[in-house]
Design a protein around this motif. Structure first.
Motif, PDB file in Angstrom:
ATOM      1  N   TRP A  97       0.651  -0.973   0.068  1.00  0.00           N
ATOM      2  CA  TRP A  97       0.102   0.171  -0.036  1.00  0.00           C
ATOM      3  C   TRP A  97       0.716   1.263  -0.057  1.00  0.00           C
ATOM      4  N   PHE A  98       1.969   1.201   0.492  1.00  0.00           N
ATOM      5  CA  PHE A  98       2.798   2.404   0.881  1.00  0.00           C
ATOM      6  C   PHE A  98       4.132   2.431   0.241  1.00  0.00           C
ATOM      7  N   LEU A  99       4.612   3.555  -0.042  1.00  0.00           N
ATOM      8  CA  LEU A  99       6.071   4.121  -0.683  1.00  0.00           C
ATOM      9  C   LEU A  99       6.979   3.531   0.515  1.00  0.00           C
ATOM     10  N   GLU A 100       7.921   3.038   0.129  1.00  0.00           N
ATOM     11  CA  GLU A 100       8.924   2.317   1.205  1.00  0.00           C
ATOM     12  C   GLU A 100       9.622   3.397   2.103  1.00  0.00           C
ATOM     13  N   GLU A 101       9.919   3.238   3.106  1.00  0.00           N
ATOM     14  CA  GLU A 101      10.744   4.001   4.087  1.00  0.00           C
ATOM     15  C   GLU A 101       9.853   5.519   4.099  1.00  0.00           C
ATOM     16  N   THR A 102       8.650   5.398   4.308  1.00  0.00           N
ATOM     17  CA  THR A 102       7.828   6.455   4.777  1.00  0.00           C
ATOM     18  C   THR A 102       6.851   6.534   5.795  1.00  0.00           C
ATOM     19  N   VAL A 103       6.728   7.548   6.567  1.00  0.00           N
ATOM     20  CA  VAL A 103       5.980   7.354   7.878  1.00  0.00           C
ATOM     21  C   VAL A 103       4.542   6.761   7.404  1.00  0.00           C
ATOM     22  N   VAL A 104       3.930   5.940   8.165  1.00  0.00           N
ATOM     23  CA  VAL A 104       2.589   5.590   8.149  1.00  0.00           C
ATOM     24  C   VAL A 104       1.959   5.698   9.470  1.00  0.00           C
ATOM     25  N   GLY A 105       0.799   6.583   9.181  1.00  0.00           N
ATOM     26  CA  GLY A 105       0.123   6.818  10.450  1.00  0.00           C
ATOM     27  C   GLY A 105      -1.063   5.865  10.778  1.00  0.00           C
ATOM     28  N   VAL A 106      -1.080   5.530  12.213  1.00  0.00           N
ATOM     29  CA  VAL A 106      -2.222   4.343  12.582  1.00  0.00           C
ATOM     30  C   VAL A 106      -3.115   4.794  13.556  1.00  0.00           C
ATOM     31  N   SER A 107      -4.433   5.033  13.081  1.00  0.00           N
ATOM     32  CA  SER A 107      -5.210   5.386  14.181  1.00  0.00           C
ATOM     33  C   SER A 107      -6.383   3.901  14.227  1.00  0.00           C
ATOM     34  N   VAL A 108      -6.826   3.926  15.633  1.00  0.00           N
ATOM     35  CA  VAL A 108      -7.725   2.838  15.968  1.00  0.00           C
ATOM     36  C   VAL A 108      -8.794   3.587  16.723  1.00  0.00           C
ATOM     37  N   GLU A 109     -10.016   2.998  16.408  1.00  0.00           N
ATOM     38  CA  GLU A 109     -11.311   3.677  17.289  1.00  0.00           C
ATOM     39  C   GLU A 109     -12.555   2.580  17.307  1.00  0.00           C
ATOM     40  N   GLU A 110     -13.172   2.777  18.269  1.00  0.00           N
ATOM     41  CA  GLU A 110     -14.677   2.040  17.988  1.00  0.00           C
ATOM     42  C   GLU A 110     -15.410   2.889  17.124  1.00  0.00           C
ATOM     43  N   TYR A 111     -16.363   1.829  16.589  1.00  0.00           N
ATOM     44  CA  TYR A 111     -17.658   2.615  15.622  1.00  0.00           C
ATOM     45  C   TYR A 111     -18.663   1.740  16.096  1.00  0.00           C
ATOM     46  N   TRP A 112     -19.870   2.445  15.744  1.00  0.00           N
ATOM     47  CA  TRP A 112     -21.242   1.697  15.949  1.00  0.00           C
ATOM     48  C   TRP A 112     -22.038   2.589  15.006  1.00  0.00           C
ATOM     49  N   THR A 113     -23.245   1.969  14.736  1.00  0.00           N
ATOM     50  CA  THR A 113     -24.382   2.726  14.130  1.00  0.00           C
ATOM     51  C   THR A 113     -25.315   3.095  15.005  1.00  0.00           C
ATOM     52  N   ALA A 114     -25.281   4.273  15.007  1.00  0.00           N
ATOM     53  CA  ALA A 114     -26.266   5.252  15.820  1.00  0.00           C
ATOM     54  C   ALA A 114     -27.921   4.839  15.656  1.00  0.00           C
ATOM     55  N   SER A 115     -28.734   5.403  16.575  1.00  0.00           N
ATOM     56  CA  SER A 115     -30.201   4.921  16.344  1.00  0.00           C
ATOM     57  C   SER A 115     -30.764   5.670  14.971  1.00  0.00           C
ATOM     58  N   ASP A 116     -30.132   6.783  14.523  1.00  0.00           N
ATOM     59  CA  ASP A 116     -30.786   7.260  13.397  1.00  0.00           C
ATOM     60  C   ASP A 116     -29.917   6.775  12.137  1.00  0.00           C
ATOM     61  N   GLY A 117     -29.056   5.747  12.322  1.00  0.00           N
ATOM     62  CA  GLY A 117     -28.534   5.219  11.068  1.00  0.00           C
ATOM     63  C   GLY A 117     -27.007   5.512  10.819  1.00  0.00           C
ATOM     64  N   HIS A 118     -26.737   6.567  11.297  1.00  0.00           N
ATOM     65  CA  HIS A 118     -25.212   7.078  10.805  1.00  0.00           C
ATOM     66  C   HIS A 118     -24.224   6.199  11.768  1.00  0.00           C
TER      67      HIS A 118
END
Length: 131
Positions: A97-118
């Protein structure tokens, strides 16, 4: 004096190149999930792997997003993978996926579907690796 200048110049050049490095486990802020960016998959140089794990049964999934430079040099941001439930299994994917020897940012988070669908997000965690 000339030797000292040459040595300093060589040290400066050496620090510009960055060897590949994994992110280590990056956790959500409440430790409900985690992701791991493997910069060079063992035995497959230039292949990255990402793993995401949902660690709690709370009706929320965990997703990982990666940001880095693609092979054409453009910045790429992608939601690469989701683990929708704490079922005892993590999810993983691999690719070049990424160009060699470059920084890759990693973010991790919870997700869920709200009652209105988003989709809602919370409990972010961040780290980085070098492709």
């Amino acid at each position: 004096m000339v030797v000292a200048i040459a040595a300093t110049s060589m040290m400066g050049l050496a620090t510009q190149a960055q060897a590949s490095s994994n992110s280590g486990w990056v956790y959500t802020s409440n430790m409900s999930g985690a992701a791991y960016f493997d910069a060079d998959l063992n035995g497959y140089p230039s292949v990255e792997k990402v793993t995401v794990c949902d660690n709690t049964s709370d009706r929320r999934g965990i997703q990982v997003r990666l940001v880095g430079k693609s092979g054409d040099g453009n910045t790429t941001s992608m939601t690469i993978l989701r683990d929708p439930s704490n079922d005892g299994h993590c999810e993983s994917s691999q690719g070049n996926w990424f160009l060699e020897e470059t920084v890759v940012g990693v973010s991790v988070e919870e997700y869920w579907t709200a009652s209105d669908g988003h989709t809602e997000y919370d409990h972010f965690g961040a780290g980085q690796g070098i492709a």
